[in-house]
Enzyme design. Structure first.
Site, PDB file in Angstrom:
ATOM      1  N   GLU A 298     -65.177  29.063 -68.010  1.00 58.98           N
ATOM      2  CA  GLU A 298     -64.705  30.104 -68.928  1.00 58.98           C
ATOM      3  C   GLU A 298     -64.963  29.729 -70.383  1.00 58.98           C
ATOM      4  O   GLU A 298     -65.276  28.587 -70.699  1.00 58.98           O
ATOM      5  CB  GLU A 298     -63.199  30.352 -68.696  1.00 58.98           C
ATOM      6  N   GLU A 299     -64.817  30.701 -71.259  1.00 56.57           N
ATOM      7  CA  GLU A 299     -64.869  30.496 -72.709  1.00 56.57           C
ATOM      8  C   GLU A 299     -66.063  29.626 -73.118  1.00 56.57           C
ATOM      9  O   GLU A 299     -65.907  28.576 -73.731  1.00 56.57           O
ATOM     10  CB  GLU A 299     -63.556  29.883 -73.206  1.00 56.57           C
ATOM     11  N   CYS A 300     -67.250  30.104 -72.757  1.00 58.35           N
ATOM     12  CA  CYS A 300     -68.472  29.349 -73.042  1.00 58.35           C
ATOM     13  C   CYS A 300     -69.315  30.116 -74.064  1.00 58.35           C
ATOM     14  O   CYS A 300     -70.091  31.009 -73.697  1.00 58.35           O
ATOM     15  CB  CYS A 300     -69.273  29.124 -71.753  1.00 58.35           C
ATOM     16  N   GLU A 350     -63.705  35.529 -66.148  1.00 59.49           N
ATOM     17  CA  GLU A 350     -63.342  36.308 -67.332  1.00 59.49           C
ATOM     18  C   GLU A 350     -63.237  37.796 -67.011  1.00 59.49           C
ATOM     19  O   GLU A 350     -62.522  38.538 -67.680  1.00 59.49           O
ATOM     20  CB  GLU A 350     -64.409  36.121 -68.416  1.00 59.49           C
TER      21      GLU A 350
END
Length: 506
Positions: A298-300, A350
């Site tokens: 996540e959050e890449c 996500e």
């Protein structure tokens, strides 16, 4: 003469599937012995380990013992973790289809005893008796867990063992260890010593392989699986501080990140970075026998890939639509490595559509993403942040310690969470393995603070994950007594200034 109407129902958390109170009590004393059937020795040893410190009872094995522990594979209706418990005035019978079911029954027997039985020290003057009951207990979900972030704030092995014991008391069966992130790398990798030498320095330290293996054994003895998480391709600043060549600018030297939030430095997509990930995961799989291995995802941010000539070459070579597509390409390559090793890749989703279809996914942004993922065929572990993130404050009271801003997750919010809501189709619900709570530790400097945030909210999660009932008045009534158990175990109701300021190391 007592009647069933006058009997008090034991205050158990989570509430059993079926419970009937019966007249009378059974008393454990120095003459009590165990009759242990084949396959039940692990449960017997756990019972001795848990009761010994407070009661001093040895509970030796005898062929005619009044406390019977038995594994019977014919009890198929109890599933993998269900159990049947009958307590009469002259004896106790605990049965299950598997040894894991017996472990859950041991925790119920422990809760039936006086709360003093939970003490770590000898207690005199207490009659160690339990009420007579008939219990049949089968969990609704197979995944009942909690994620603990030991990357941002390190926790000692002693704390982790204690945390496992607290989870087991509530029949929670997964400890998801978040071992790496931008702010710290806690997992030792023999071929890459700088990961812990450099990446493990901030906020605490790192574990040894032996410590983690011992934790896995300790958890397994209590029916708990330890699921490791190694973040990639984002949330890797600690790894890049140790090995800059893994990034998109190998000439750049960066420190381990000393801020919270999402760092924009990510792994490169060249062969060295991919080989690094595979080598790390091979060592992780050696230490953790869990069927599931979490690889984040996540959050890449993709900014660096857009700017990197090497990343753009990879896009061209693989025929991808652009640098943003490298995230899915990367997760596919690493996920396949886990599949080839016989493990299930697990990741944060996500949207419900952003991971390869063979991944087990954890929807964290929105519950609706879980349904989207289930419709795609994913196995799902529900983790929506507005009902399962325990770093959010428990109330809006100004007395609450600082926490993650943006929401309040109170006890009732956790309890009313349904991992597979009634309006989902049977096919969608069948793909939900269960649920877990998340304890991120940006705002959690001490072990006492972590326990304060976890309990009693994990009691509510255990309730909804085990039986699926969300009877708020009934839960409150049982929790009033259960809170005395937590008091005996030393779980704080309030935090001292020291615990908030972070002057203790556990």
């Amino acid at each position: 003469m007592r009647t069933l109407r006058a009997l008090r129902t034991p205050a158990l958390v989570p509430e059993p599937t079926q419970l009937t109170a019966l007249p009378g009590r059974f008393t454990f004393d120095e003459t009590t012995t165990l009759r242990i059937a084949p396959g039940a020795h692990g449960a017997a040893e756990l019972l001795r380990t848990l009761l010994g410190p407070a009661t001093g009872l040895r509970l030796p094995e005898r062929p005619d013992g009044p406390v019977v522990l038995a594994v019977d594979p014919a009890l198929t209706g109890l599933g993998e973790e269900g159990y049947g418990l009958t307590v009469g005035e002259r004896g106790v019978l605990l049965r299950a289809a598997t040894p894991r079911g017996l472990l859950a029954g041991v925790q119920t027997l422990r809760q039936l005893l006086p709360v003093e039985a939970l003490s770590e020290h000898p207690v005199a003057g207490v009659e160690w008796s339990v009420p007579c009951v008939q219990i049949t207990d089968v969990p609704r979900f197979s995944w009942r867990g909690t994620m603990l972030d030991v990357s941002r704030t390190f926790r000692s092995v002693d704390f982790l063992r204690r945390y496992v014991d607290l989870l087991a008391l509530h029949k929670l069966n997964v400890l998801h260890l978040h071992l790496t992130d931008d702010q710290g790398w806690r997992m030792p990798v023999a071929a890459r010593p700088r990961l812990t030498e450099i990446g493990g320095h901030p906020h605490g330290g790192a574990y040894t392989r032996a410590e983690l293996a011992a934790l896995v054994r300790h958890a397994a003895e209590r029916g708990i699986t330890v699921v490791p998480e190694i973040e990639m391709p984002g949330h890797v600043r600690a790894a890049l501080a140790a090995y800059p060549s893994l990034g998109n600018r190998p000439d750049r030297r960066l420190p381990v990140w000393d801020r919270w939030g999402v760092c924009d430095t990510v792994l490169g997509v060249h062969d060295e970075a991919l080989d690094f990930c595979r080598d790390v995961l091979d060592e992780v799989m050696d230490v953790f026998p869990s069927p599931y291995v979490h690889i984040g995802g996540e959050e890449c941010p993709t900014t660096e890939w857009h700017a990197s000539p090497a990343a753009r070459r990879r896009v061209a070579d693989e025929g991808l639509d652009g640098p943003d597509a490298l995230h899915g390409w990367f997760m596919e390559r690493i996920g396949r490595h886990l599949l080839d090793a016989g493990r299930h890749p697990l990741g944060w989703t996500e949207t419900g559509t952003d991971l390869p279809p063979y991944f087990t996914v954890m929807p964290w942004r929105d519950s609706a993403h879980g349904r989207t993922a289930a419709r795609r065929g994913h196995e799902v572990v529900m983790a929506p942040h507005r009902s399962t993130y325990l770093d959010y404050p428990q109330s809006a009271s100004p007395d609450e310690p600082p926490g993650q801003p943006g929401a309040v997750v109170d006890l009732r919010t956790v309890l009313r969470t349904d991992p597979a809501p009634a309006h989902w189709s049977p096919e969608e619900s069948a793909r939900v393995l269960g649920t877990q709570a998340q304890l991120w530790t940006e705002y959690v400097p001490t072990g006492a603070h972590a326990e304060y945030l976890a309990f009693p909210r994990l009691c509510a999660l255990a309730e909804t994950a085990w039986t699926g009932r969300r009877d708020w008045p009934g839960f409150q009534a049982r929790l009033r007594h259960h809170r005395t158990r937590l008091d005996t175990l030393g779980v704080p109701r309030r935090l001292s200034p020291t615990s908030v300021q972070g002057e203790e190391s556990s």
